[in-house]
Design a protein around this motif. Structure first.
Motif, PDB file in Angstrom:
ATOM      1  N   HIS A 250       0.797  -1.217   0.041  1.00 22.11           N
ATOM      2  CA  HIS A 250       0.131   0.003  -0.067  1.00 22.11           C
ATOM      3  C   HIS A 250       0.762   1.291   0.034  1.00 22.11           C
ATOM      4  O   HIS A 250       0.379   2.379   0.046  1.00 22.11           O
ATOM      5  N   GLY A 251       2.127   0.939  -0.304  1.00 24.50           N
ATOM      6  CA  GLY A 251       3.213   2.249  -0.234  1.00 24.50           C
ATOM      7  C   GLY A 251       3.415   2.937   1.090  1.00 24.50           C
ATOM      8  O   GLY A 251       4.229   3.795   0.904  1.00 24.50           O
ATOM      9  N   LYS A 252       3.293   2.064   2.178  1.00 25.28           N
ATOM     10  CA  LYS A 252       3.702   2.690   3.428  1.00 25.28           C
ATOM     11  C   LYS A 252       5.146   2.136   3.772  1.00 25.28           C
ATOM     12  O   LYS A 252       5.713   1.277   3.341  1.00 25.28           O
ATOM     13  N   ARG A 253       5.711   3.055   4.759  1.00 25.62           N
ATOM     14  CA  ARG A 253       7.264   2.498   4.888  1.00 25.62           C
ATOM     15  C   ARG A 253       7.086   1.570   6.058  1.00 25.62           C
ATOM     16  O   ARG A 253       6.126   1.786   7.049  1.00 25.62           O
ATOM     17  N   LEU A 254       8.070   0.982   6.340  1.00 27.75           N
ATOM     18  CA  LEU A 254       8.335   0.028   7.559  1.00 27.75           C
ATOM     19  C   LEU A 254       9.122   0.914   8.477  1.00 27.75           C
ATOM     20  O   LEU A 254      10.500   1.023   8.189  1.00 27.75           O
ATOM     21  N   VAL A 255       8.567   1.717   9.348  1.00 29.66           N
ATOM     22  CA  VAL A 255       9.458   2.661  10.100  1.00 29.66           C
ATOM     23  C   VAL A 255      10.507   2.076  11.055  1.00 29.66           C
ATOM     24  O   VAL A 255      10.248   1.108  11.666  1.00 29.66           O
ATOM     25  N   GLY A 256      11.680   2.615  10.776  1.00 27.91           N
ATOM     26  CA  GLY A 256      13.050   2.105  11.574  1.00 27.91           C
ATOM     27  C   GLY A 256      13.418   0.724  11.308  1.00 27.91           C
ATOM     28  O   GLY A 256      14.154   0.532  12.408  1.00 27.91           O
ATOM     29  N   PHE A 264      21.172  -3.041  -0.231  1.00 34.38           N
ATOM     30  CA  PHE A 264      20.122  -2.623  -0.826  1.00 34.38           C
ATOM     31  C   PHE A 264      20.329  -2.649  -2.297  1.00 34.38           C
ATOM     32  O   PHE A 264      21.679  -2.344  -2.736  1.00 34.38           O
ATOM     33  N   PRO A 265      19.500  -2.771  -3.143  1.00 36.22           N
ATOM     34  CA  PRO A 265      17.893  -2.949  -3.073  1.00 36.22           C
ATOM     35  C   PRO A 265      17.852  -4.636  -2.403  1.00 36.22           C
ATOM     36  O   PRO A 265      18.886  -5.222  -2.517  1.00 36.22           O
ATOM     37  N   GLU A 280      13.887  -0.664  -0.643  1.00 34.46           N
ATOM     38  CA  GLU A 280      15.205   0.269  -0.475  1.00 34.46           C
ATOM     39  C   GLU A 280      15.004   1.093   0.824  1.00 34.46           C
ATOM     40  O   GLU A 280      14.136   1.192   1.644  1.00 34.46           O
ATOM     41  N   ARG A 281      16.173   1.443   1.147  1.00 38.35           N
ATOM     42  CA  ARG A 281      16.328   2.266   2.575  1.00 38.35           C
ATOM     43  C   ARG A 281      15.973   3.724   2.381  1.00 38.35           C
ATOM     44  O   ARG A 281      16.197   4.255   1.481  1.00 38.35           O
ATOM     45  N   ARG A 282      15.104   4.352   3.097  1.00 36.70           N
ATOM     46  CA  ARG A 282      14.870   5.717   3.173  1.00 36.70           C
ATOM     47  C   ARG A 282      15.143   6.197   4.471  1.00 36.70           C
ATOM     48  O   ARG A 282      14.175   5.906   5.517  1.00 36.70           O
ATOM     49  N   GLY A 283      16.131   6.713   4.725  1.00 37.24           N
ATOM     50  CA  GLY A 283      16.668   7.004   6.238  1.00 37.24           C
ATOM     51  C   GLY A 283      16.796   5.786   7.090  1.00 37.24           C
ATOM     52  O   GLY A 283      17.523   4.616   6.583  1.00 37.24           O
ATOM     53  N   SER A 288       9.081   0.132  -0.180  1.00 33.93           N
ATOM     54  CA  SER A 288       8.995  -0.687  -1.423  1.00 33.93           C
ATOM     55  C   SER A 288       9.061   0.275  -2.831  1.00 33.93           C
ATOM     56  O   SER A 288       8.510   1.407  -2.835  1.00 33.93           O
ATOM     57  N   THR A 289      10.007  -0.131  -3.477  1.00 34.10           N
ATOM     58  CA  THR A 289      10.330   0.632  -4.966  1.00 34.10           C
ATOM     59  C   THR A 289       9.691   0.096  -6.005  1.00 34.10           C
ATOM     60  O   THR A 289       9.394   0.582  -7.193  1.00 34.10           O
ATOM     61  N   MET A 290       9.367  -1.099  -6.000  1.00 38.36           N
ATOM     62  CA  MET A 290       8.738  -2.109  -7.051  1.00 38.36           C
ATOM     63  C   MET A 290       7.881  -3.198  -6.290  1.00 38.36           C
ATOM     64  O   MET A 290       8.394  -4.021  -5.548  1.00 38.36           O
ATOM     65  N   ASN A 291       6.561  -2.932  -6.484  1.00 35.83           N
ATOM     66  CA  ASN A 291       5.564  -3.991  -5.903  1.00 35.83           C
ATOM     67  C   ASN A 291       5.633  -5.144  -6.900  1.00 35.83           C
ATOM     68  O   ASN A 291       5.113  -4.834  -8.256  1.00 35.83           O
TER      69      ASN A 291
END
Length: 297
Positions: A250-256, A264-265, A280-283, A288-291
């Motif tokens: 659903h485009g949500k991040r897995l925080v922390g 990565f990837p 990918e890492r975002r901070g 997800s960059t590709m579902n």
């Protein structure tokens, strides 16, 4: 419904890679078939194909290093740097006789490691929007820019001599984008006798090996590699919960959660073994960059 997967095919000589893709589409009953790098019609060996949603994984495979077995003919240069072209120069008997094992070893050493290589003019590289091989066949002059490639192994397996030249059976491990025809051309040029490729067989692309490939006669009903298994071979695997899989889709991040992946990837795999997608890492987060299309299991 056709299940997504990665298919390994042993391409025979005399047909194009697109021919293999077309046959695979018919065998699997789907138009959604792609490849992770072609082979010339003369060449044989490993093609990595993606079926249905697994075509999305091909971008992560196409840049993998490769292994080739080849035969180089020293003594003649050709227009195409392989046996399909016209001979443009022939070495004299004295020059051929002077091609010692020591000189070959020195020439190969100069073509090993990180090198700057000018691709063969008869290649699929685009020049002003047109394929280089189309320009050459149309009689136009083509000058391609050198590119940096890595040849990690270039070894002679067997040598055969005759009155007109020297044949070398070689094995090459190299980075993606390396032209084996160019290695044959440049080795011949270094030795002053000219050189071209007479046989080429690709046996490995990254973790995928020709030993696991099917022939073009056995495409119907051929087993494929599950997307999650294929992705885990080329990327780091991260196992996620069902809730996390839903959030990623659903485009949500897995925080922390970025530290859960070693590199990565990475491939996110759900509890049921399906591939959620590529993250990918975002901070400090995973995103997800590709579902992948959600599978029914």
């Amino acid at each position: 419904m056709v299940s997504p997967g990665i298919l390994l095919v042993d391409k025979p000589g005399g047909i194009t890679s697109h021919d293999v893709v077309a046959r695979t589409r018919r065998a699997f009953g789907t138009r959604k078939v792609g490849h992770a790098g072609t082979l010339d019609p003369m060449a044989t060996g490993l093609l990595v194909l993606g079926i249905e949603g697994a075509t999305r994984l091909l971008t992560y495979i196409v840049g993998a290093d490769k292994t080739y077995f080849a035969t180089i003919r020293l003594g003649q240069a050709t227009t195409t740097d392989d046996a399909e072209g016209e001979i443009t120069a022939r070495a004299d008997a004295g020059s051929i006789a002077a091609v010692s094992d020591e000189r070959i070893t020195a020439g190969i050493a100069g073509l090993s490691g990180a090198i700057s290589q000018v691709p063969s003019a008869v290649s699929a590289i685009k020049v002003d929007g047109r394929r280089a091989y189309d320009l050459v066949r149309a009689g136009e002059s083509v000058e391609l820019k050198a590119r940096e490639v890595t040849v990690s192994r270039f070894a002679v397996l067997e040598r055969r001599d005759d009155a007109e030249g020297v044949e070398l059976d070689v094995v090459v491990d190299c980075s993606s984008g390396t032209y084996i025809r160019a290695l044959a051309r440049d080795l011949g040029a270094h030795l002053g006798v000219g050189g071209h490729l007479t046989a080429l067989r690709r046996t490995r692309i990254g973790p995928f090996d020709i030993a696991d490939a099917v022939t073009t006669d056995d495409l119907a009903g051929a087993a494929t590699i599950e997307p999650a298994d294929a992705a885990a071979l080329v990327l780091t695997r991260v196992d996620v919960s069902a809730d996390e899989a839903r959030d990623l889709r659903h485009g949500k991040r897995l925080v922390g959660q970025a530290d859960r992946a070693e590199s990565f990837p990475a491939a996110a795999v759900a509890p049921d073994g399906s591939l959620v997608g590529i993250v990918e890492r975002r901070g400090a987060d995973l995103k997800s960059t590709m579902n992948m299309p959600e599978e029914t299991r």
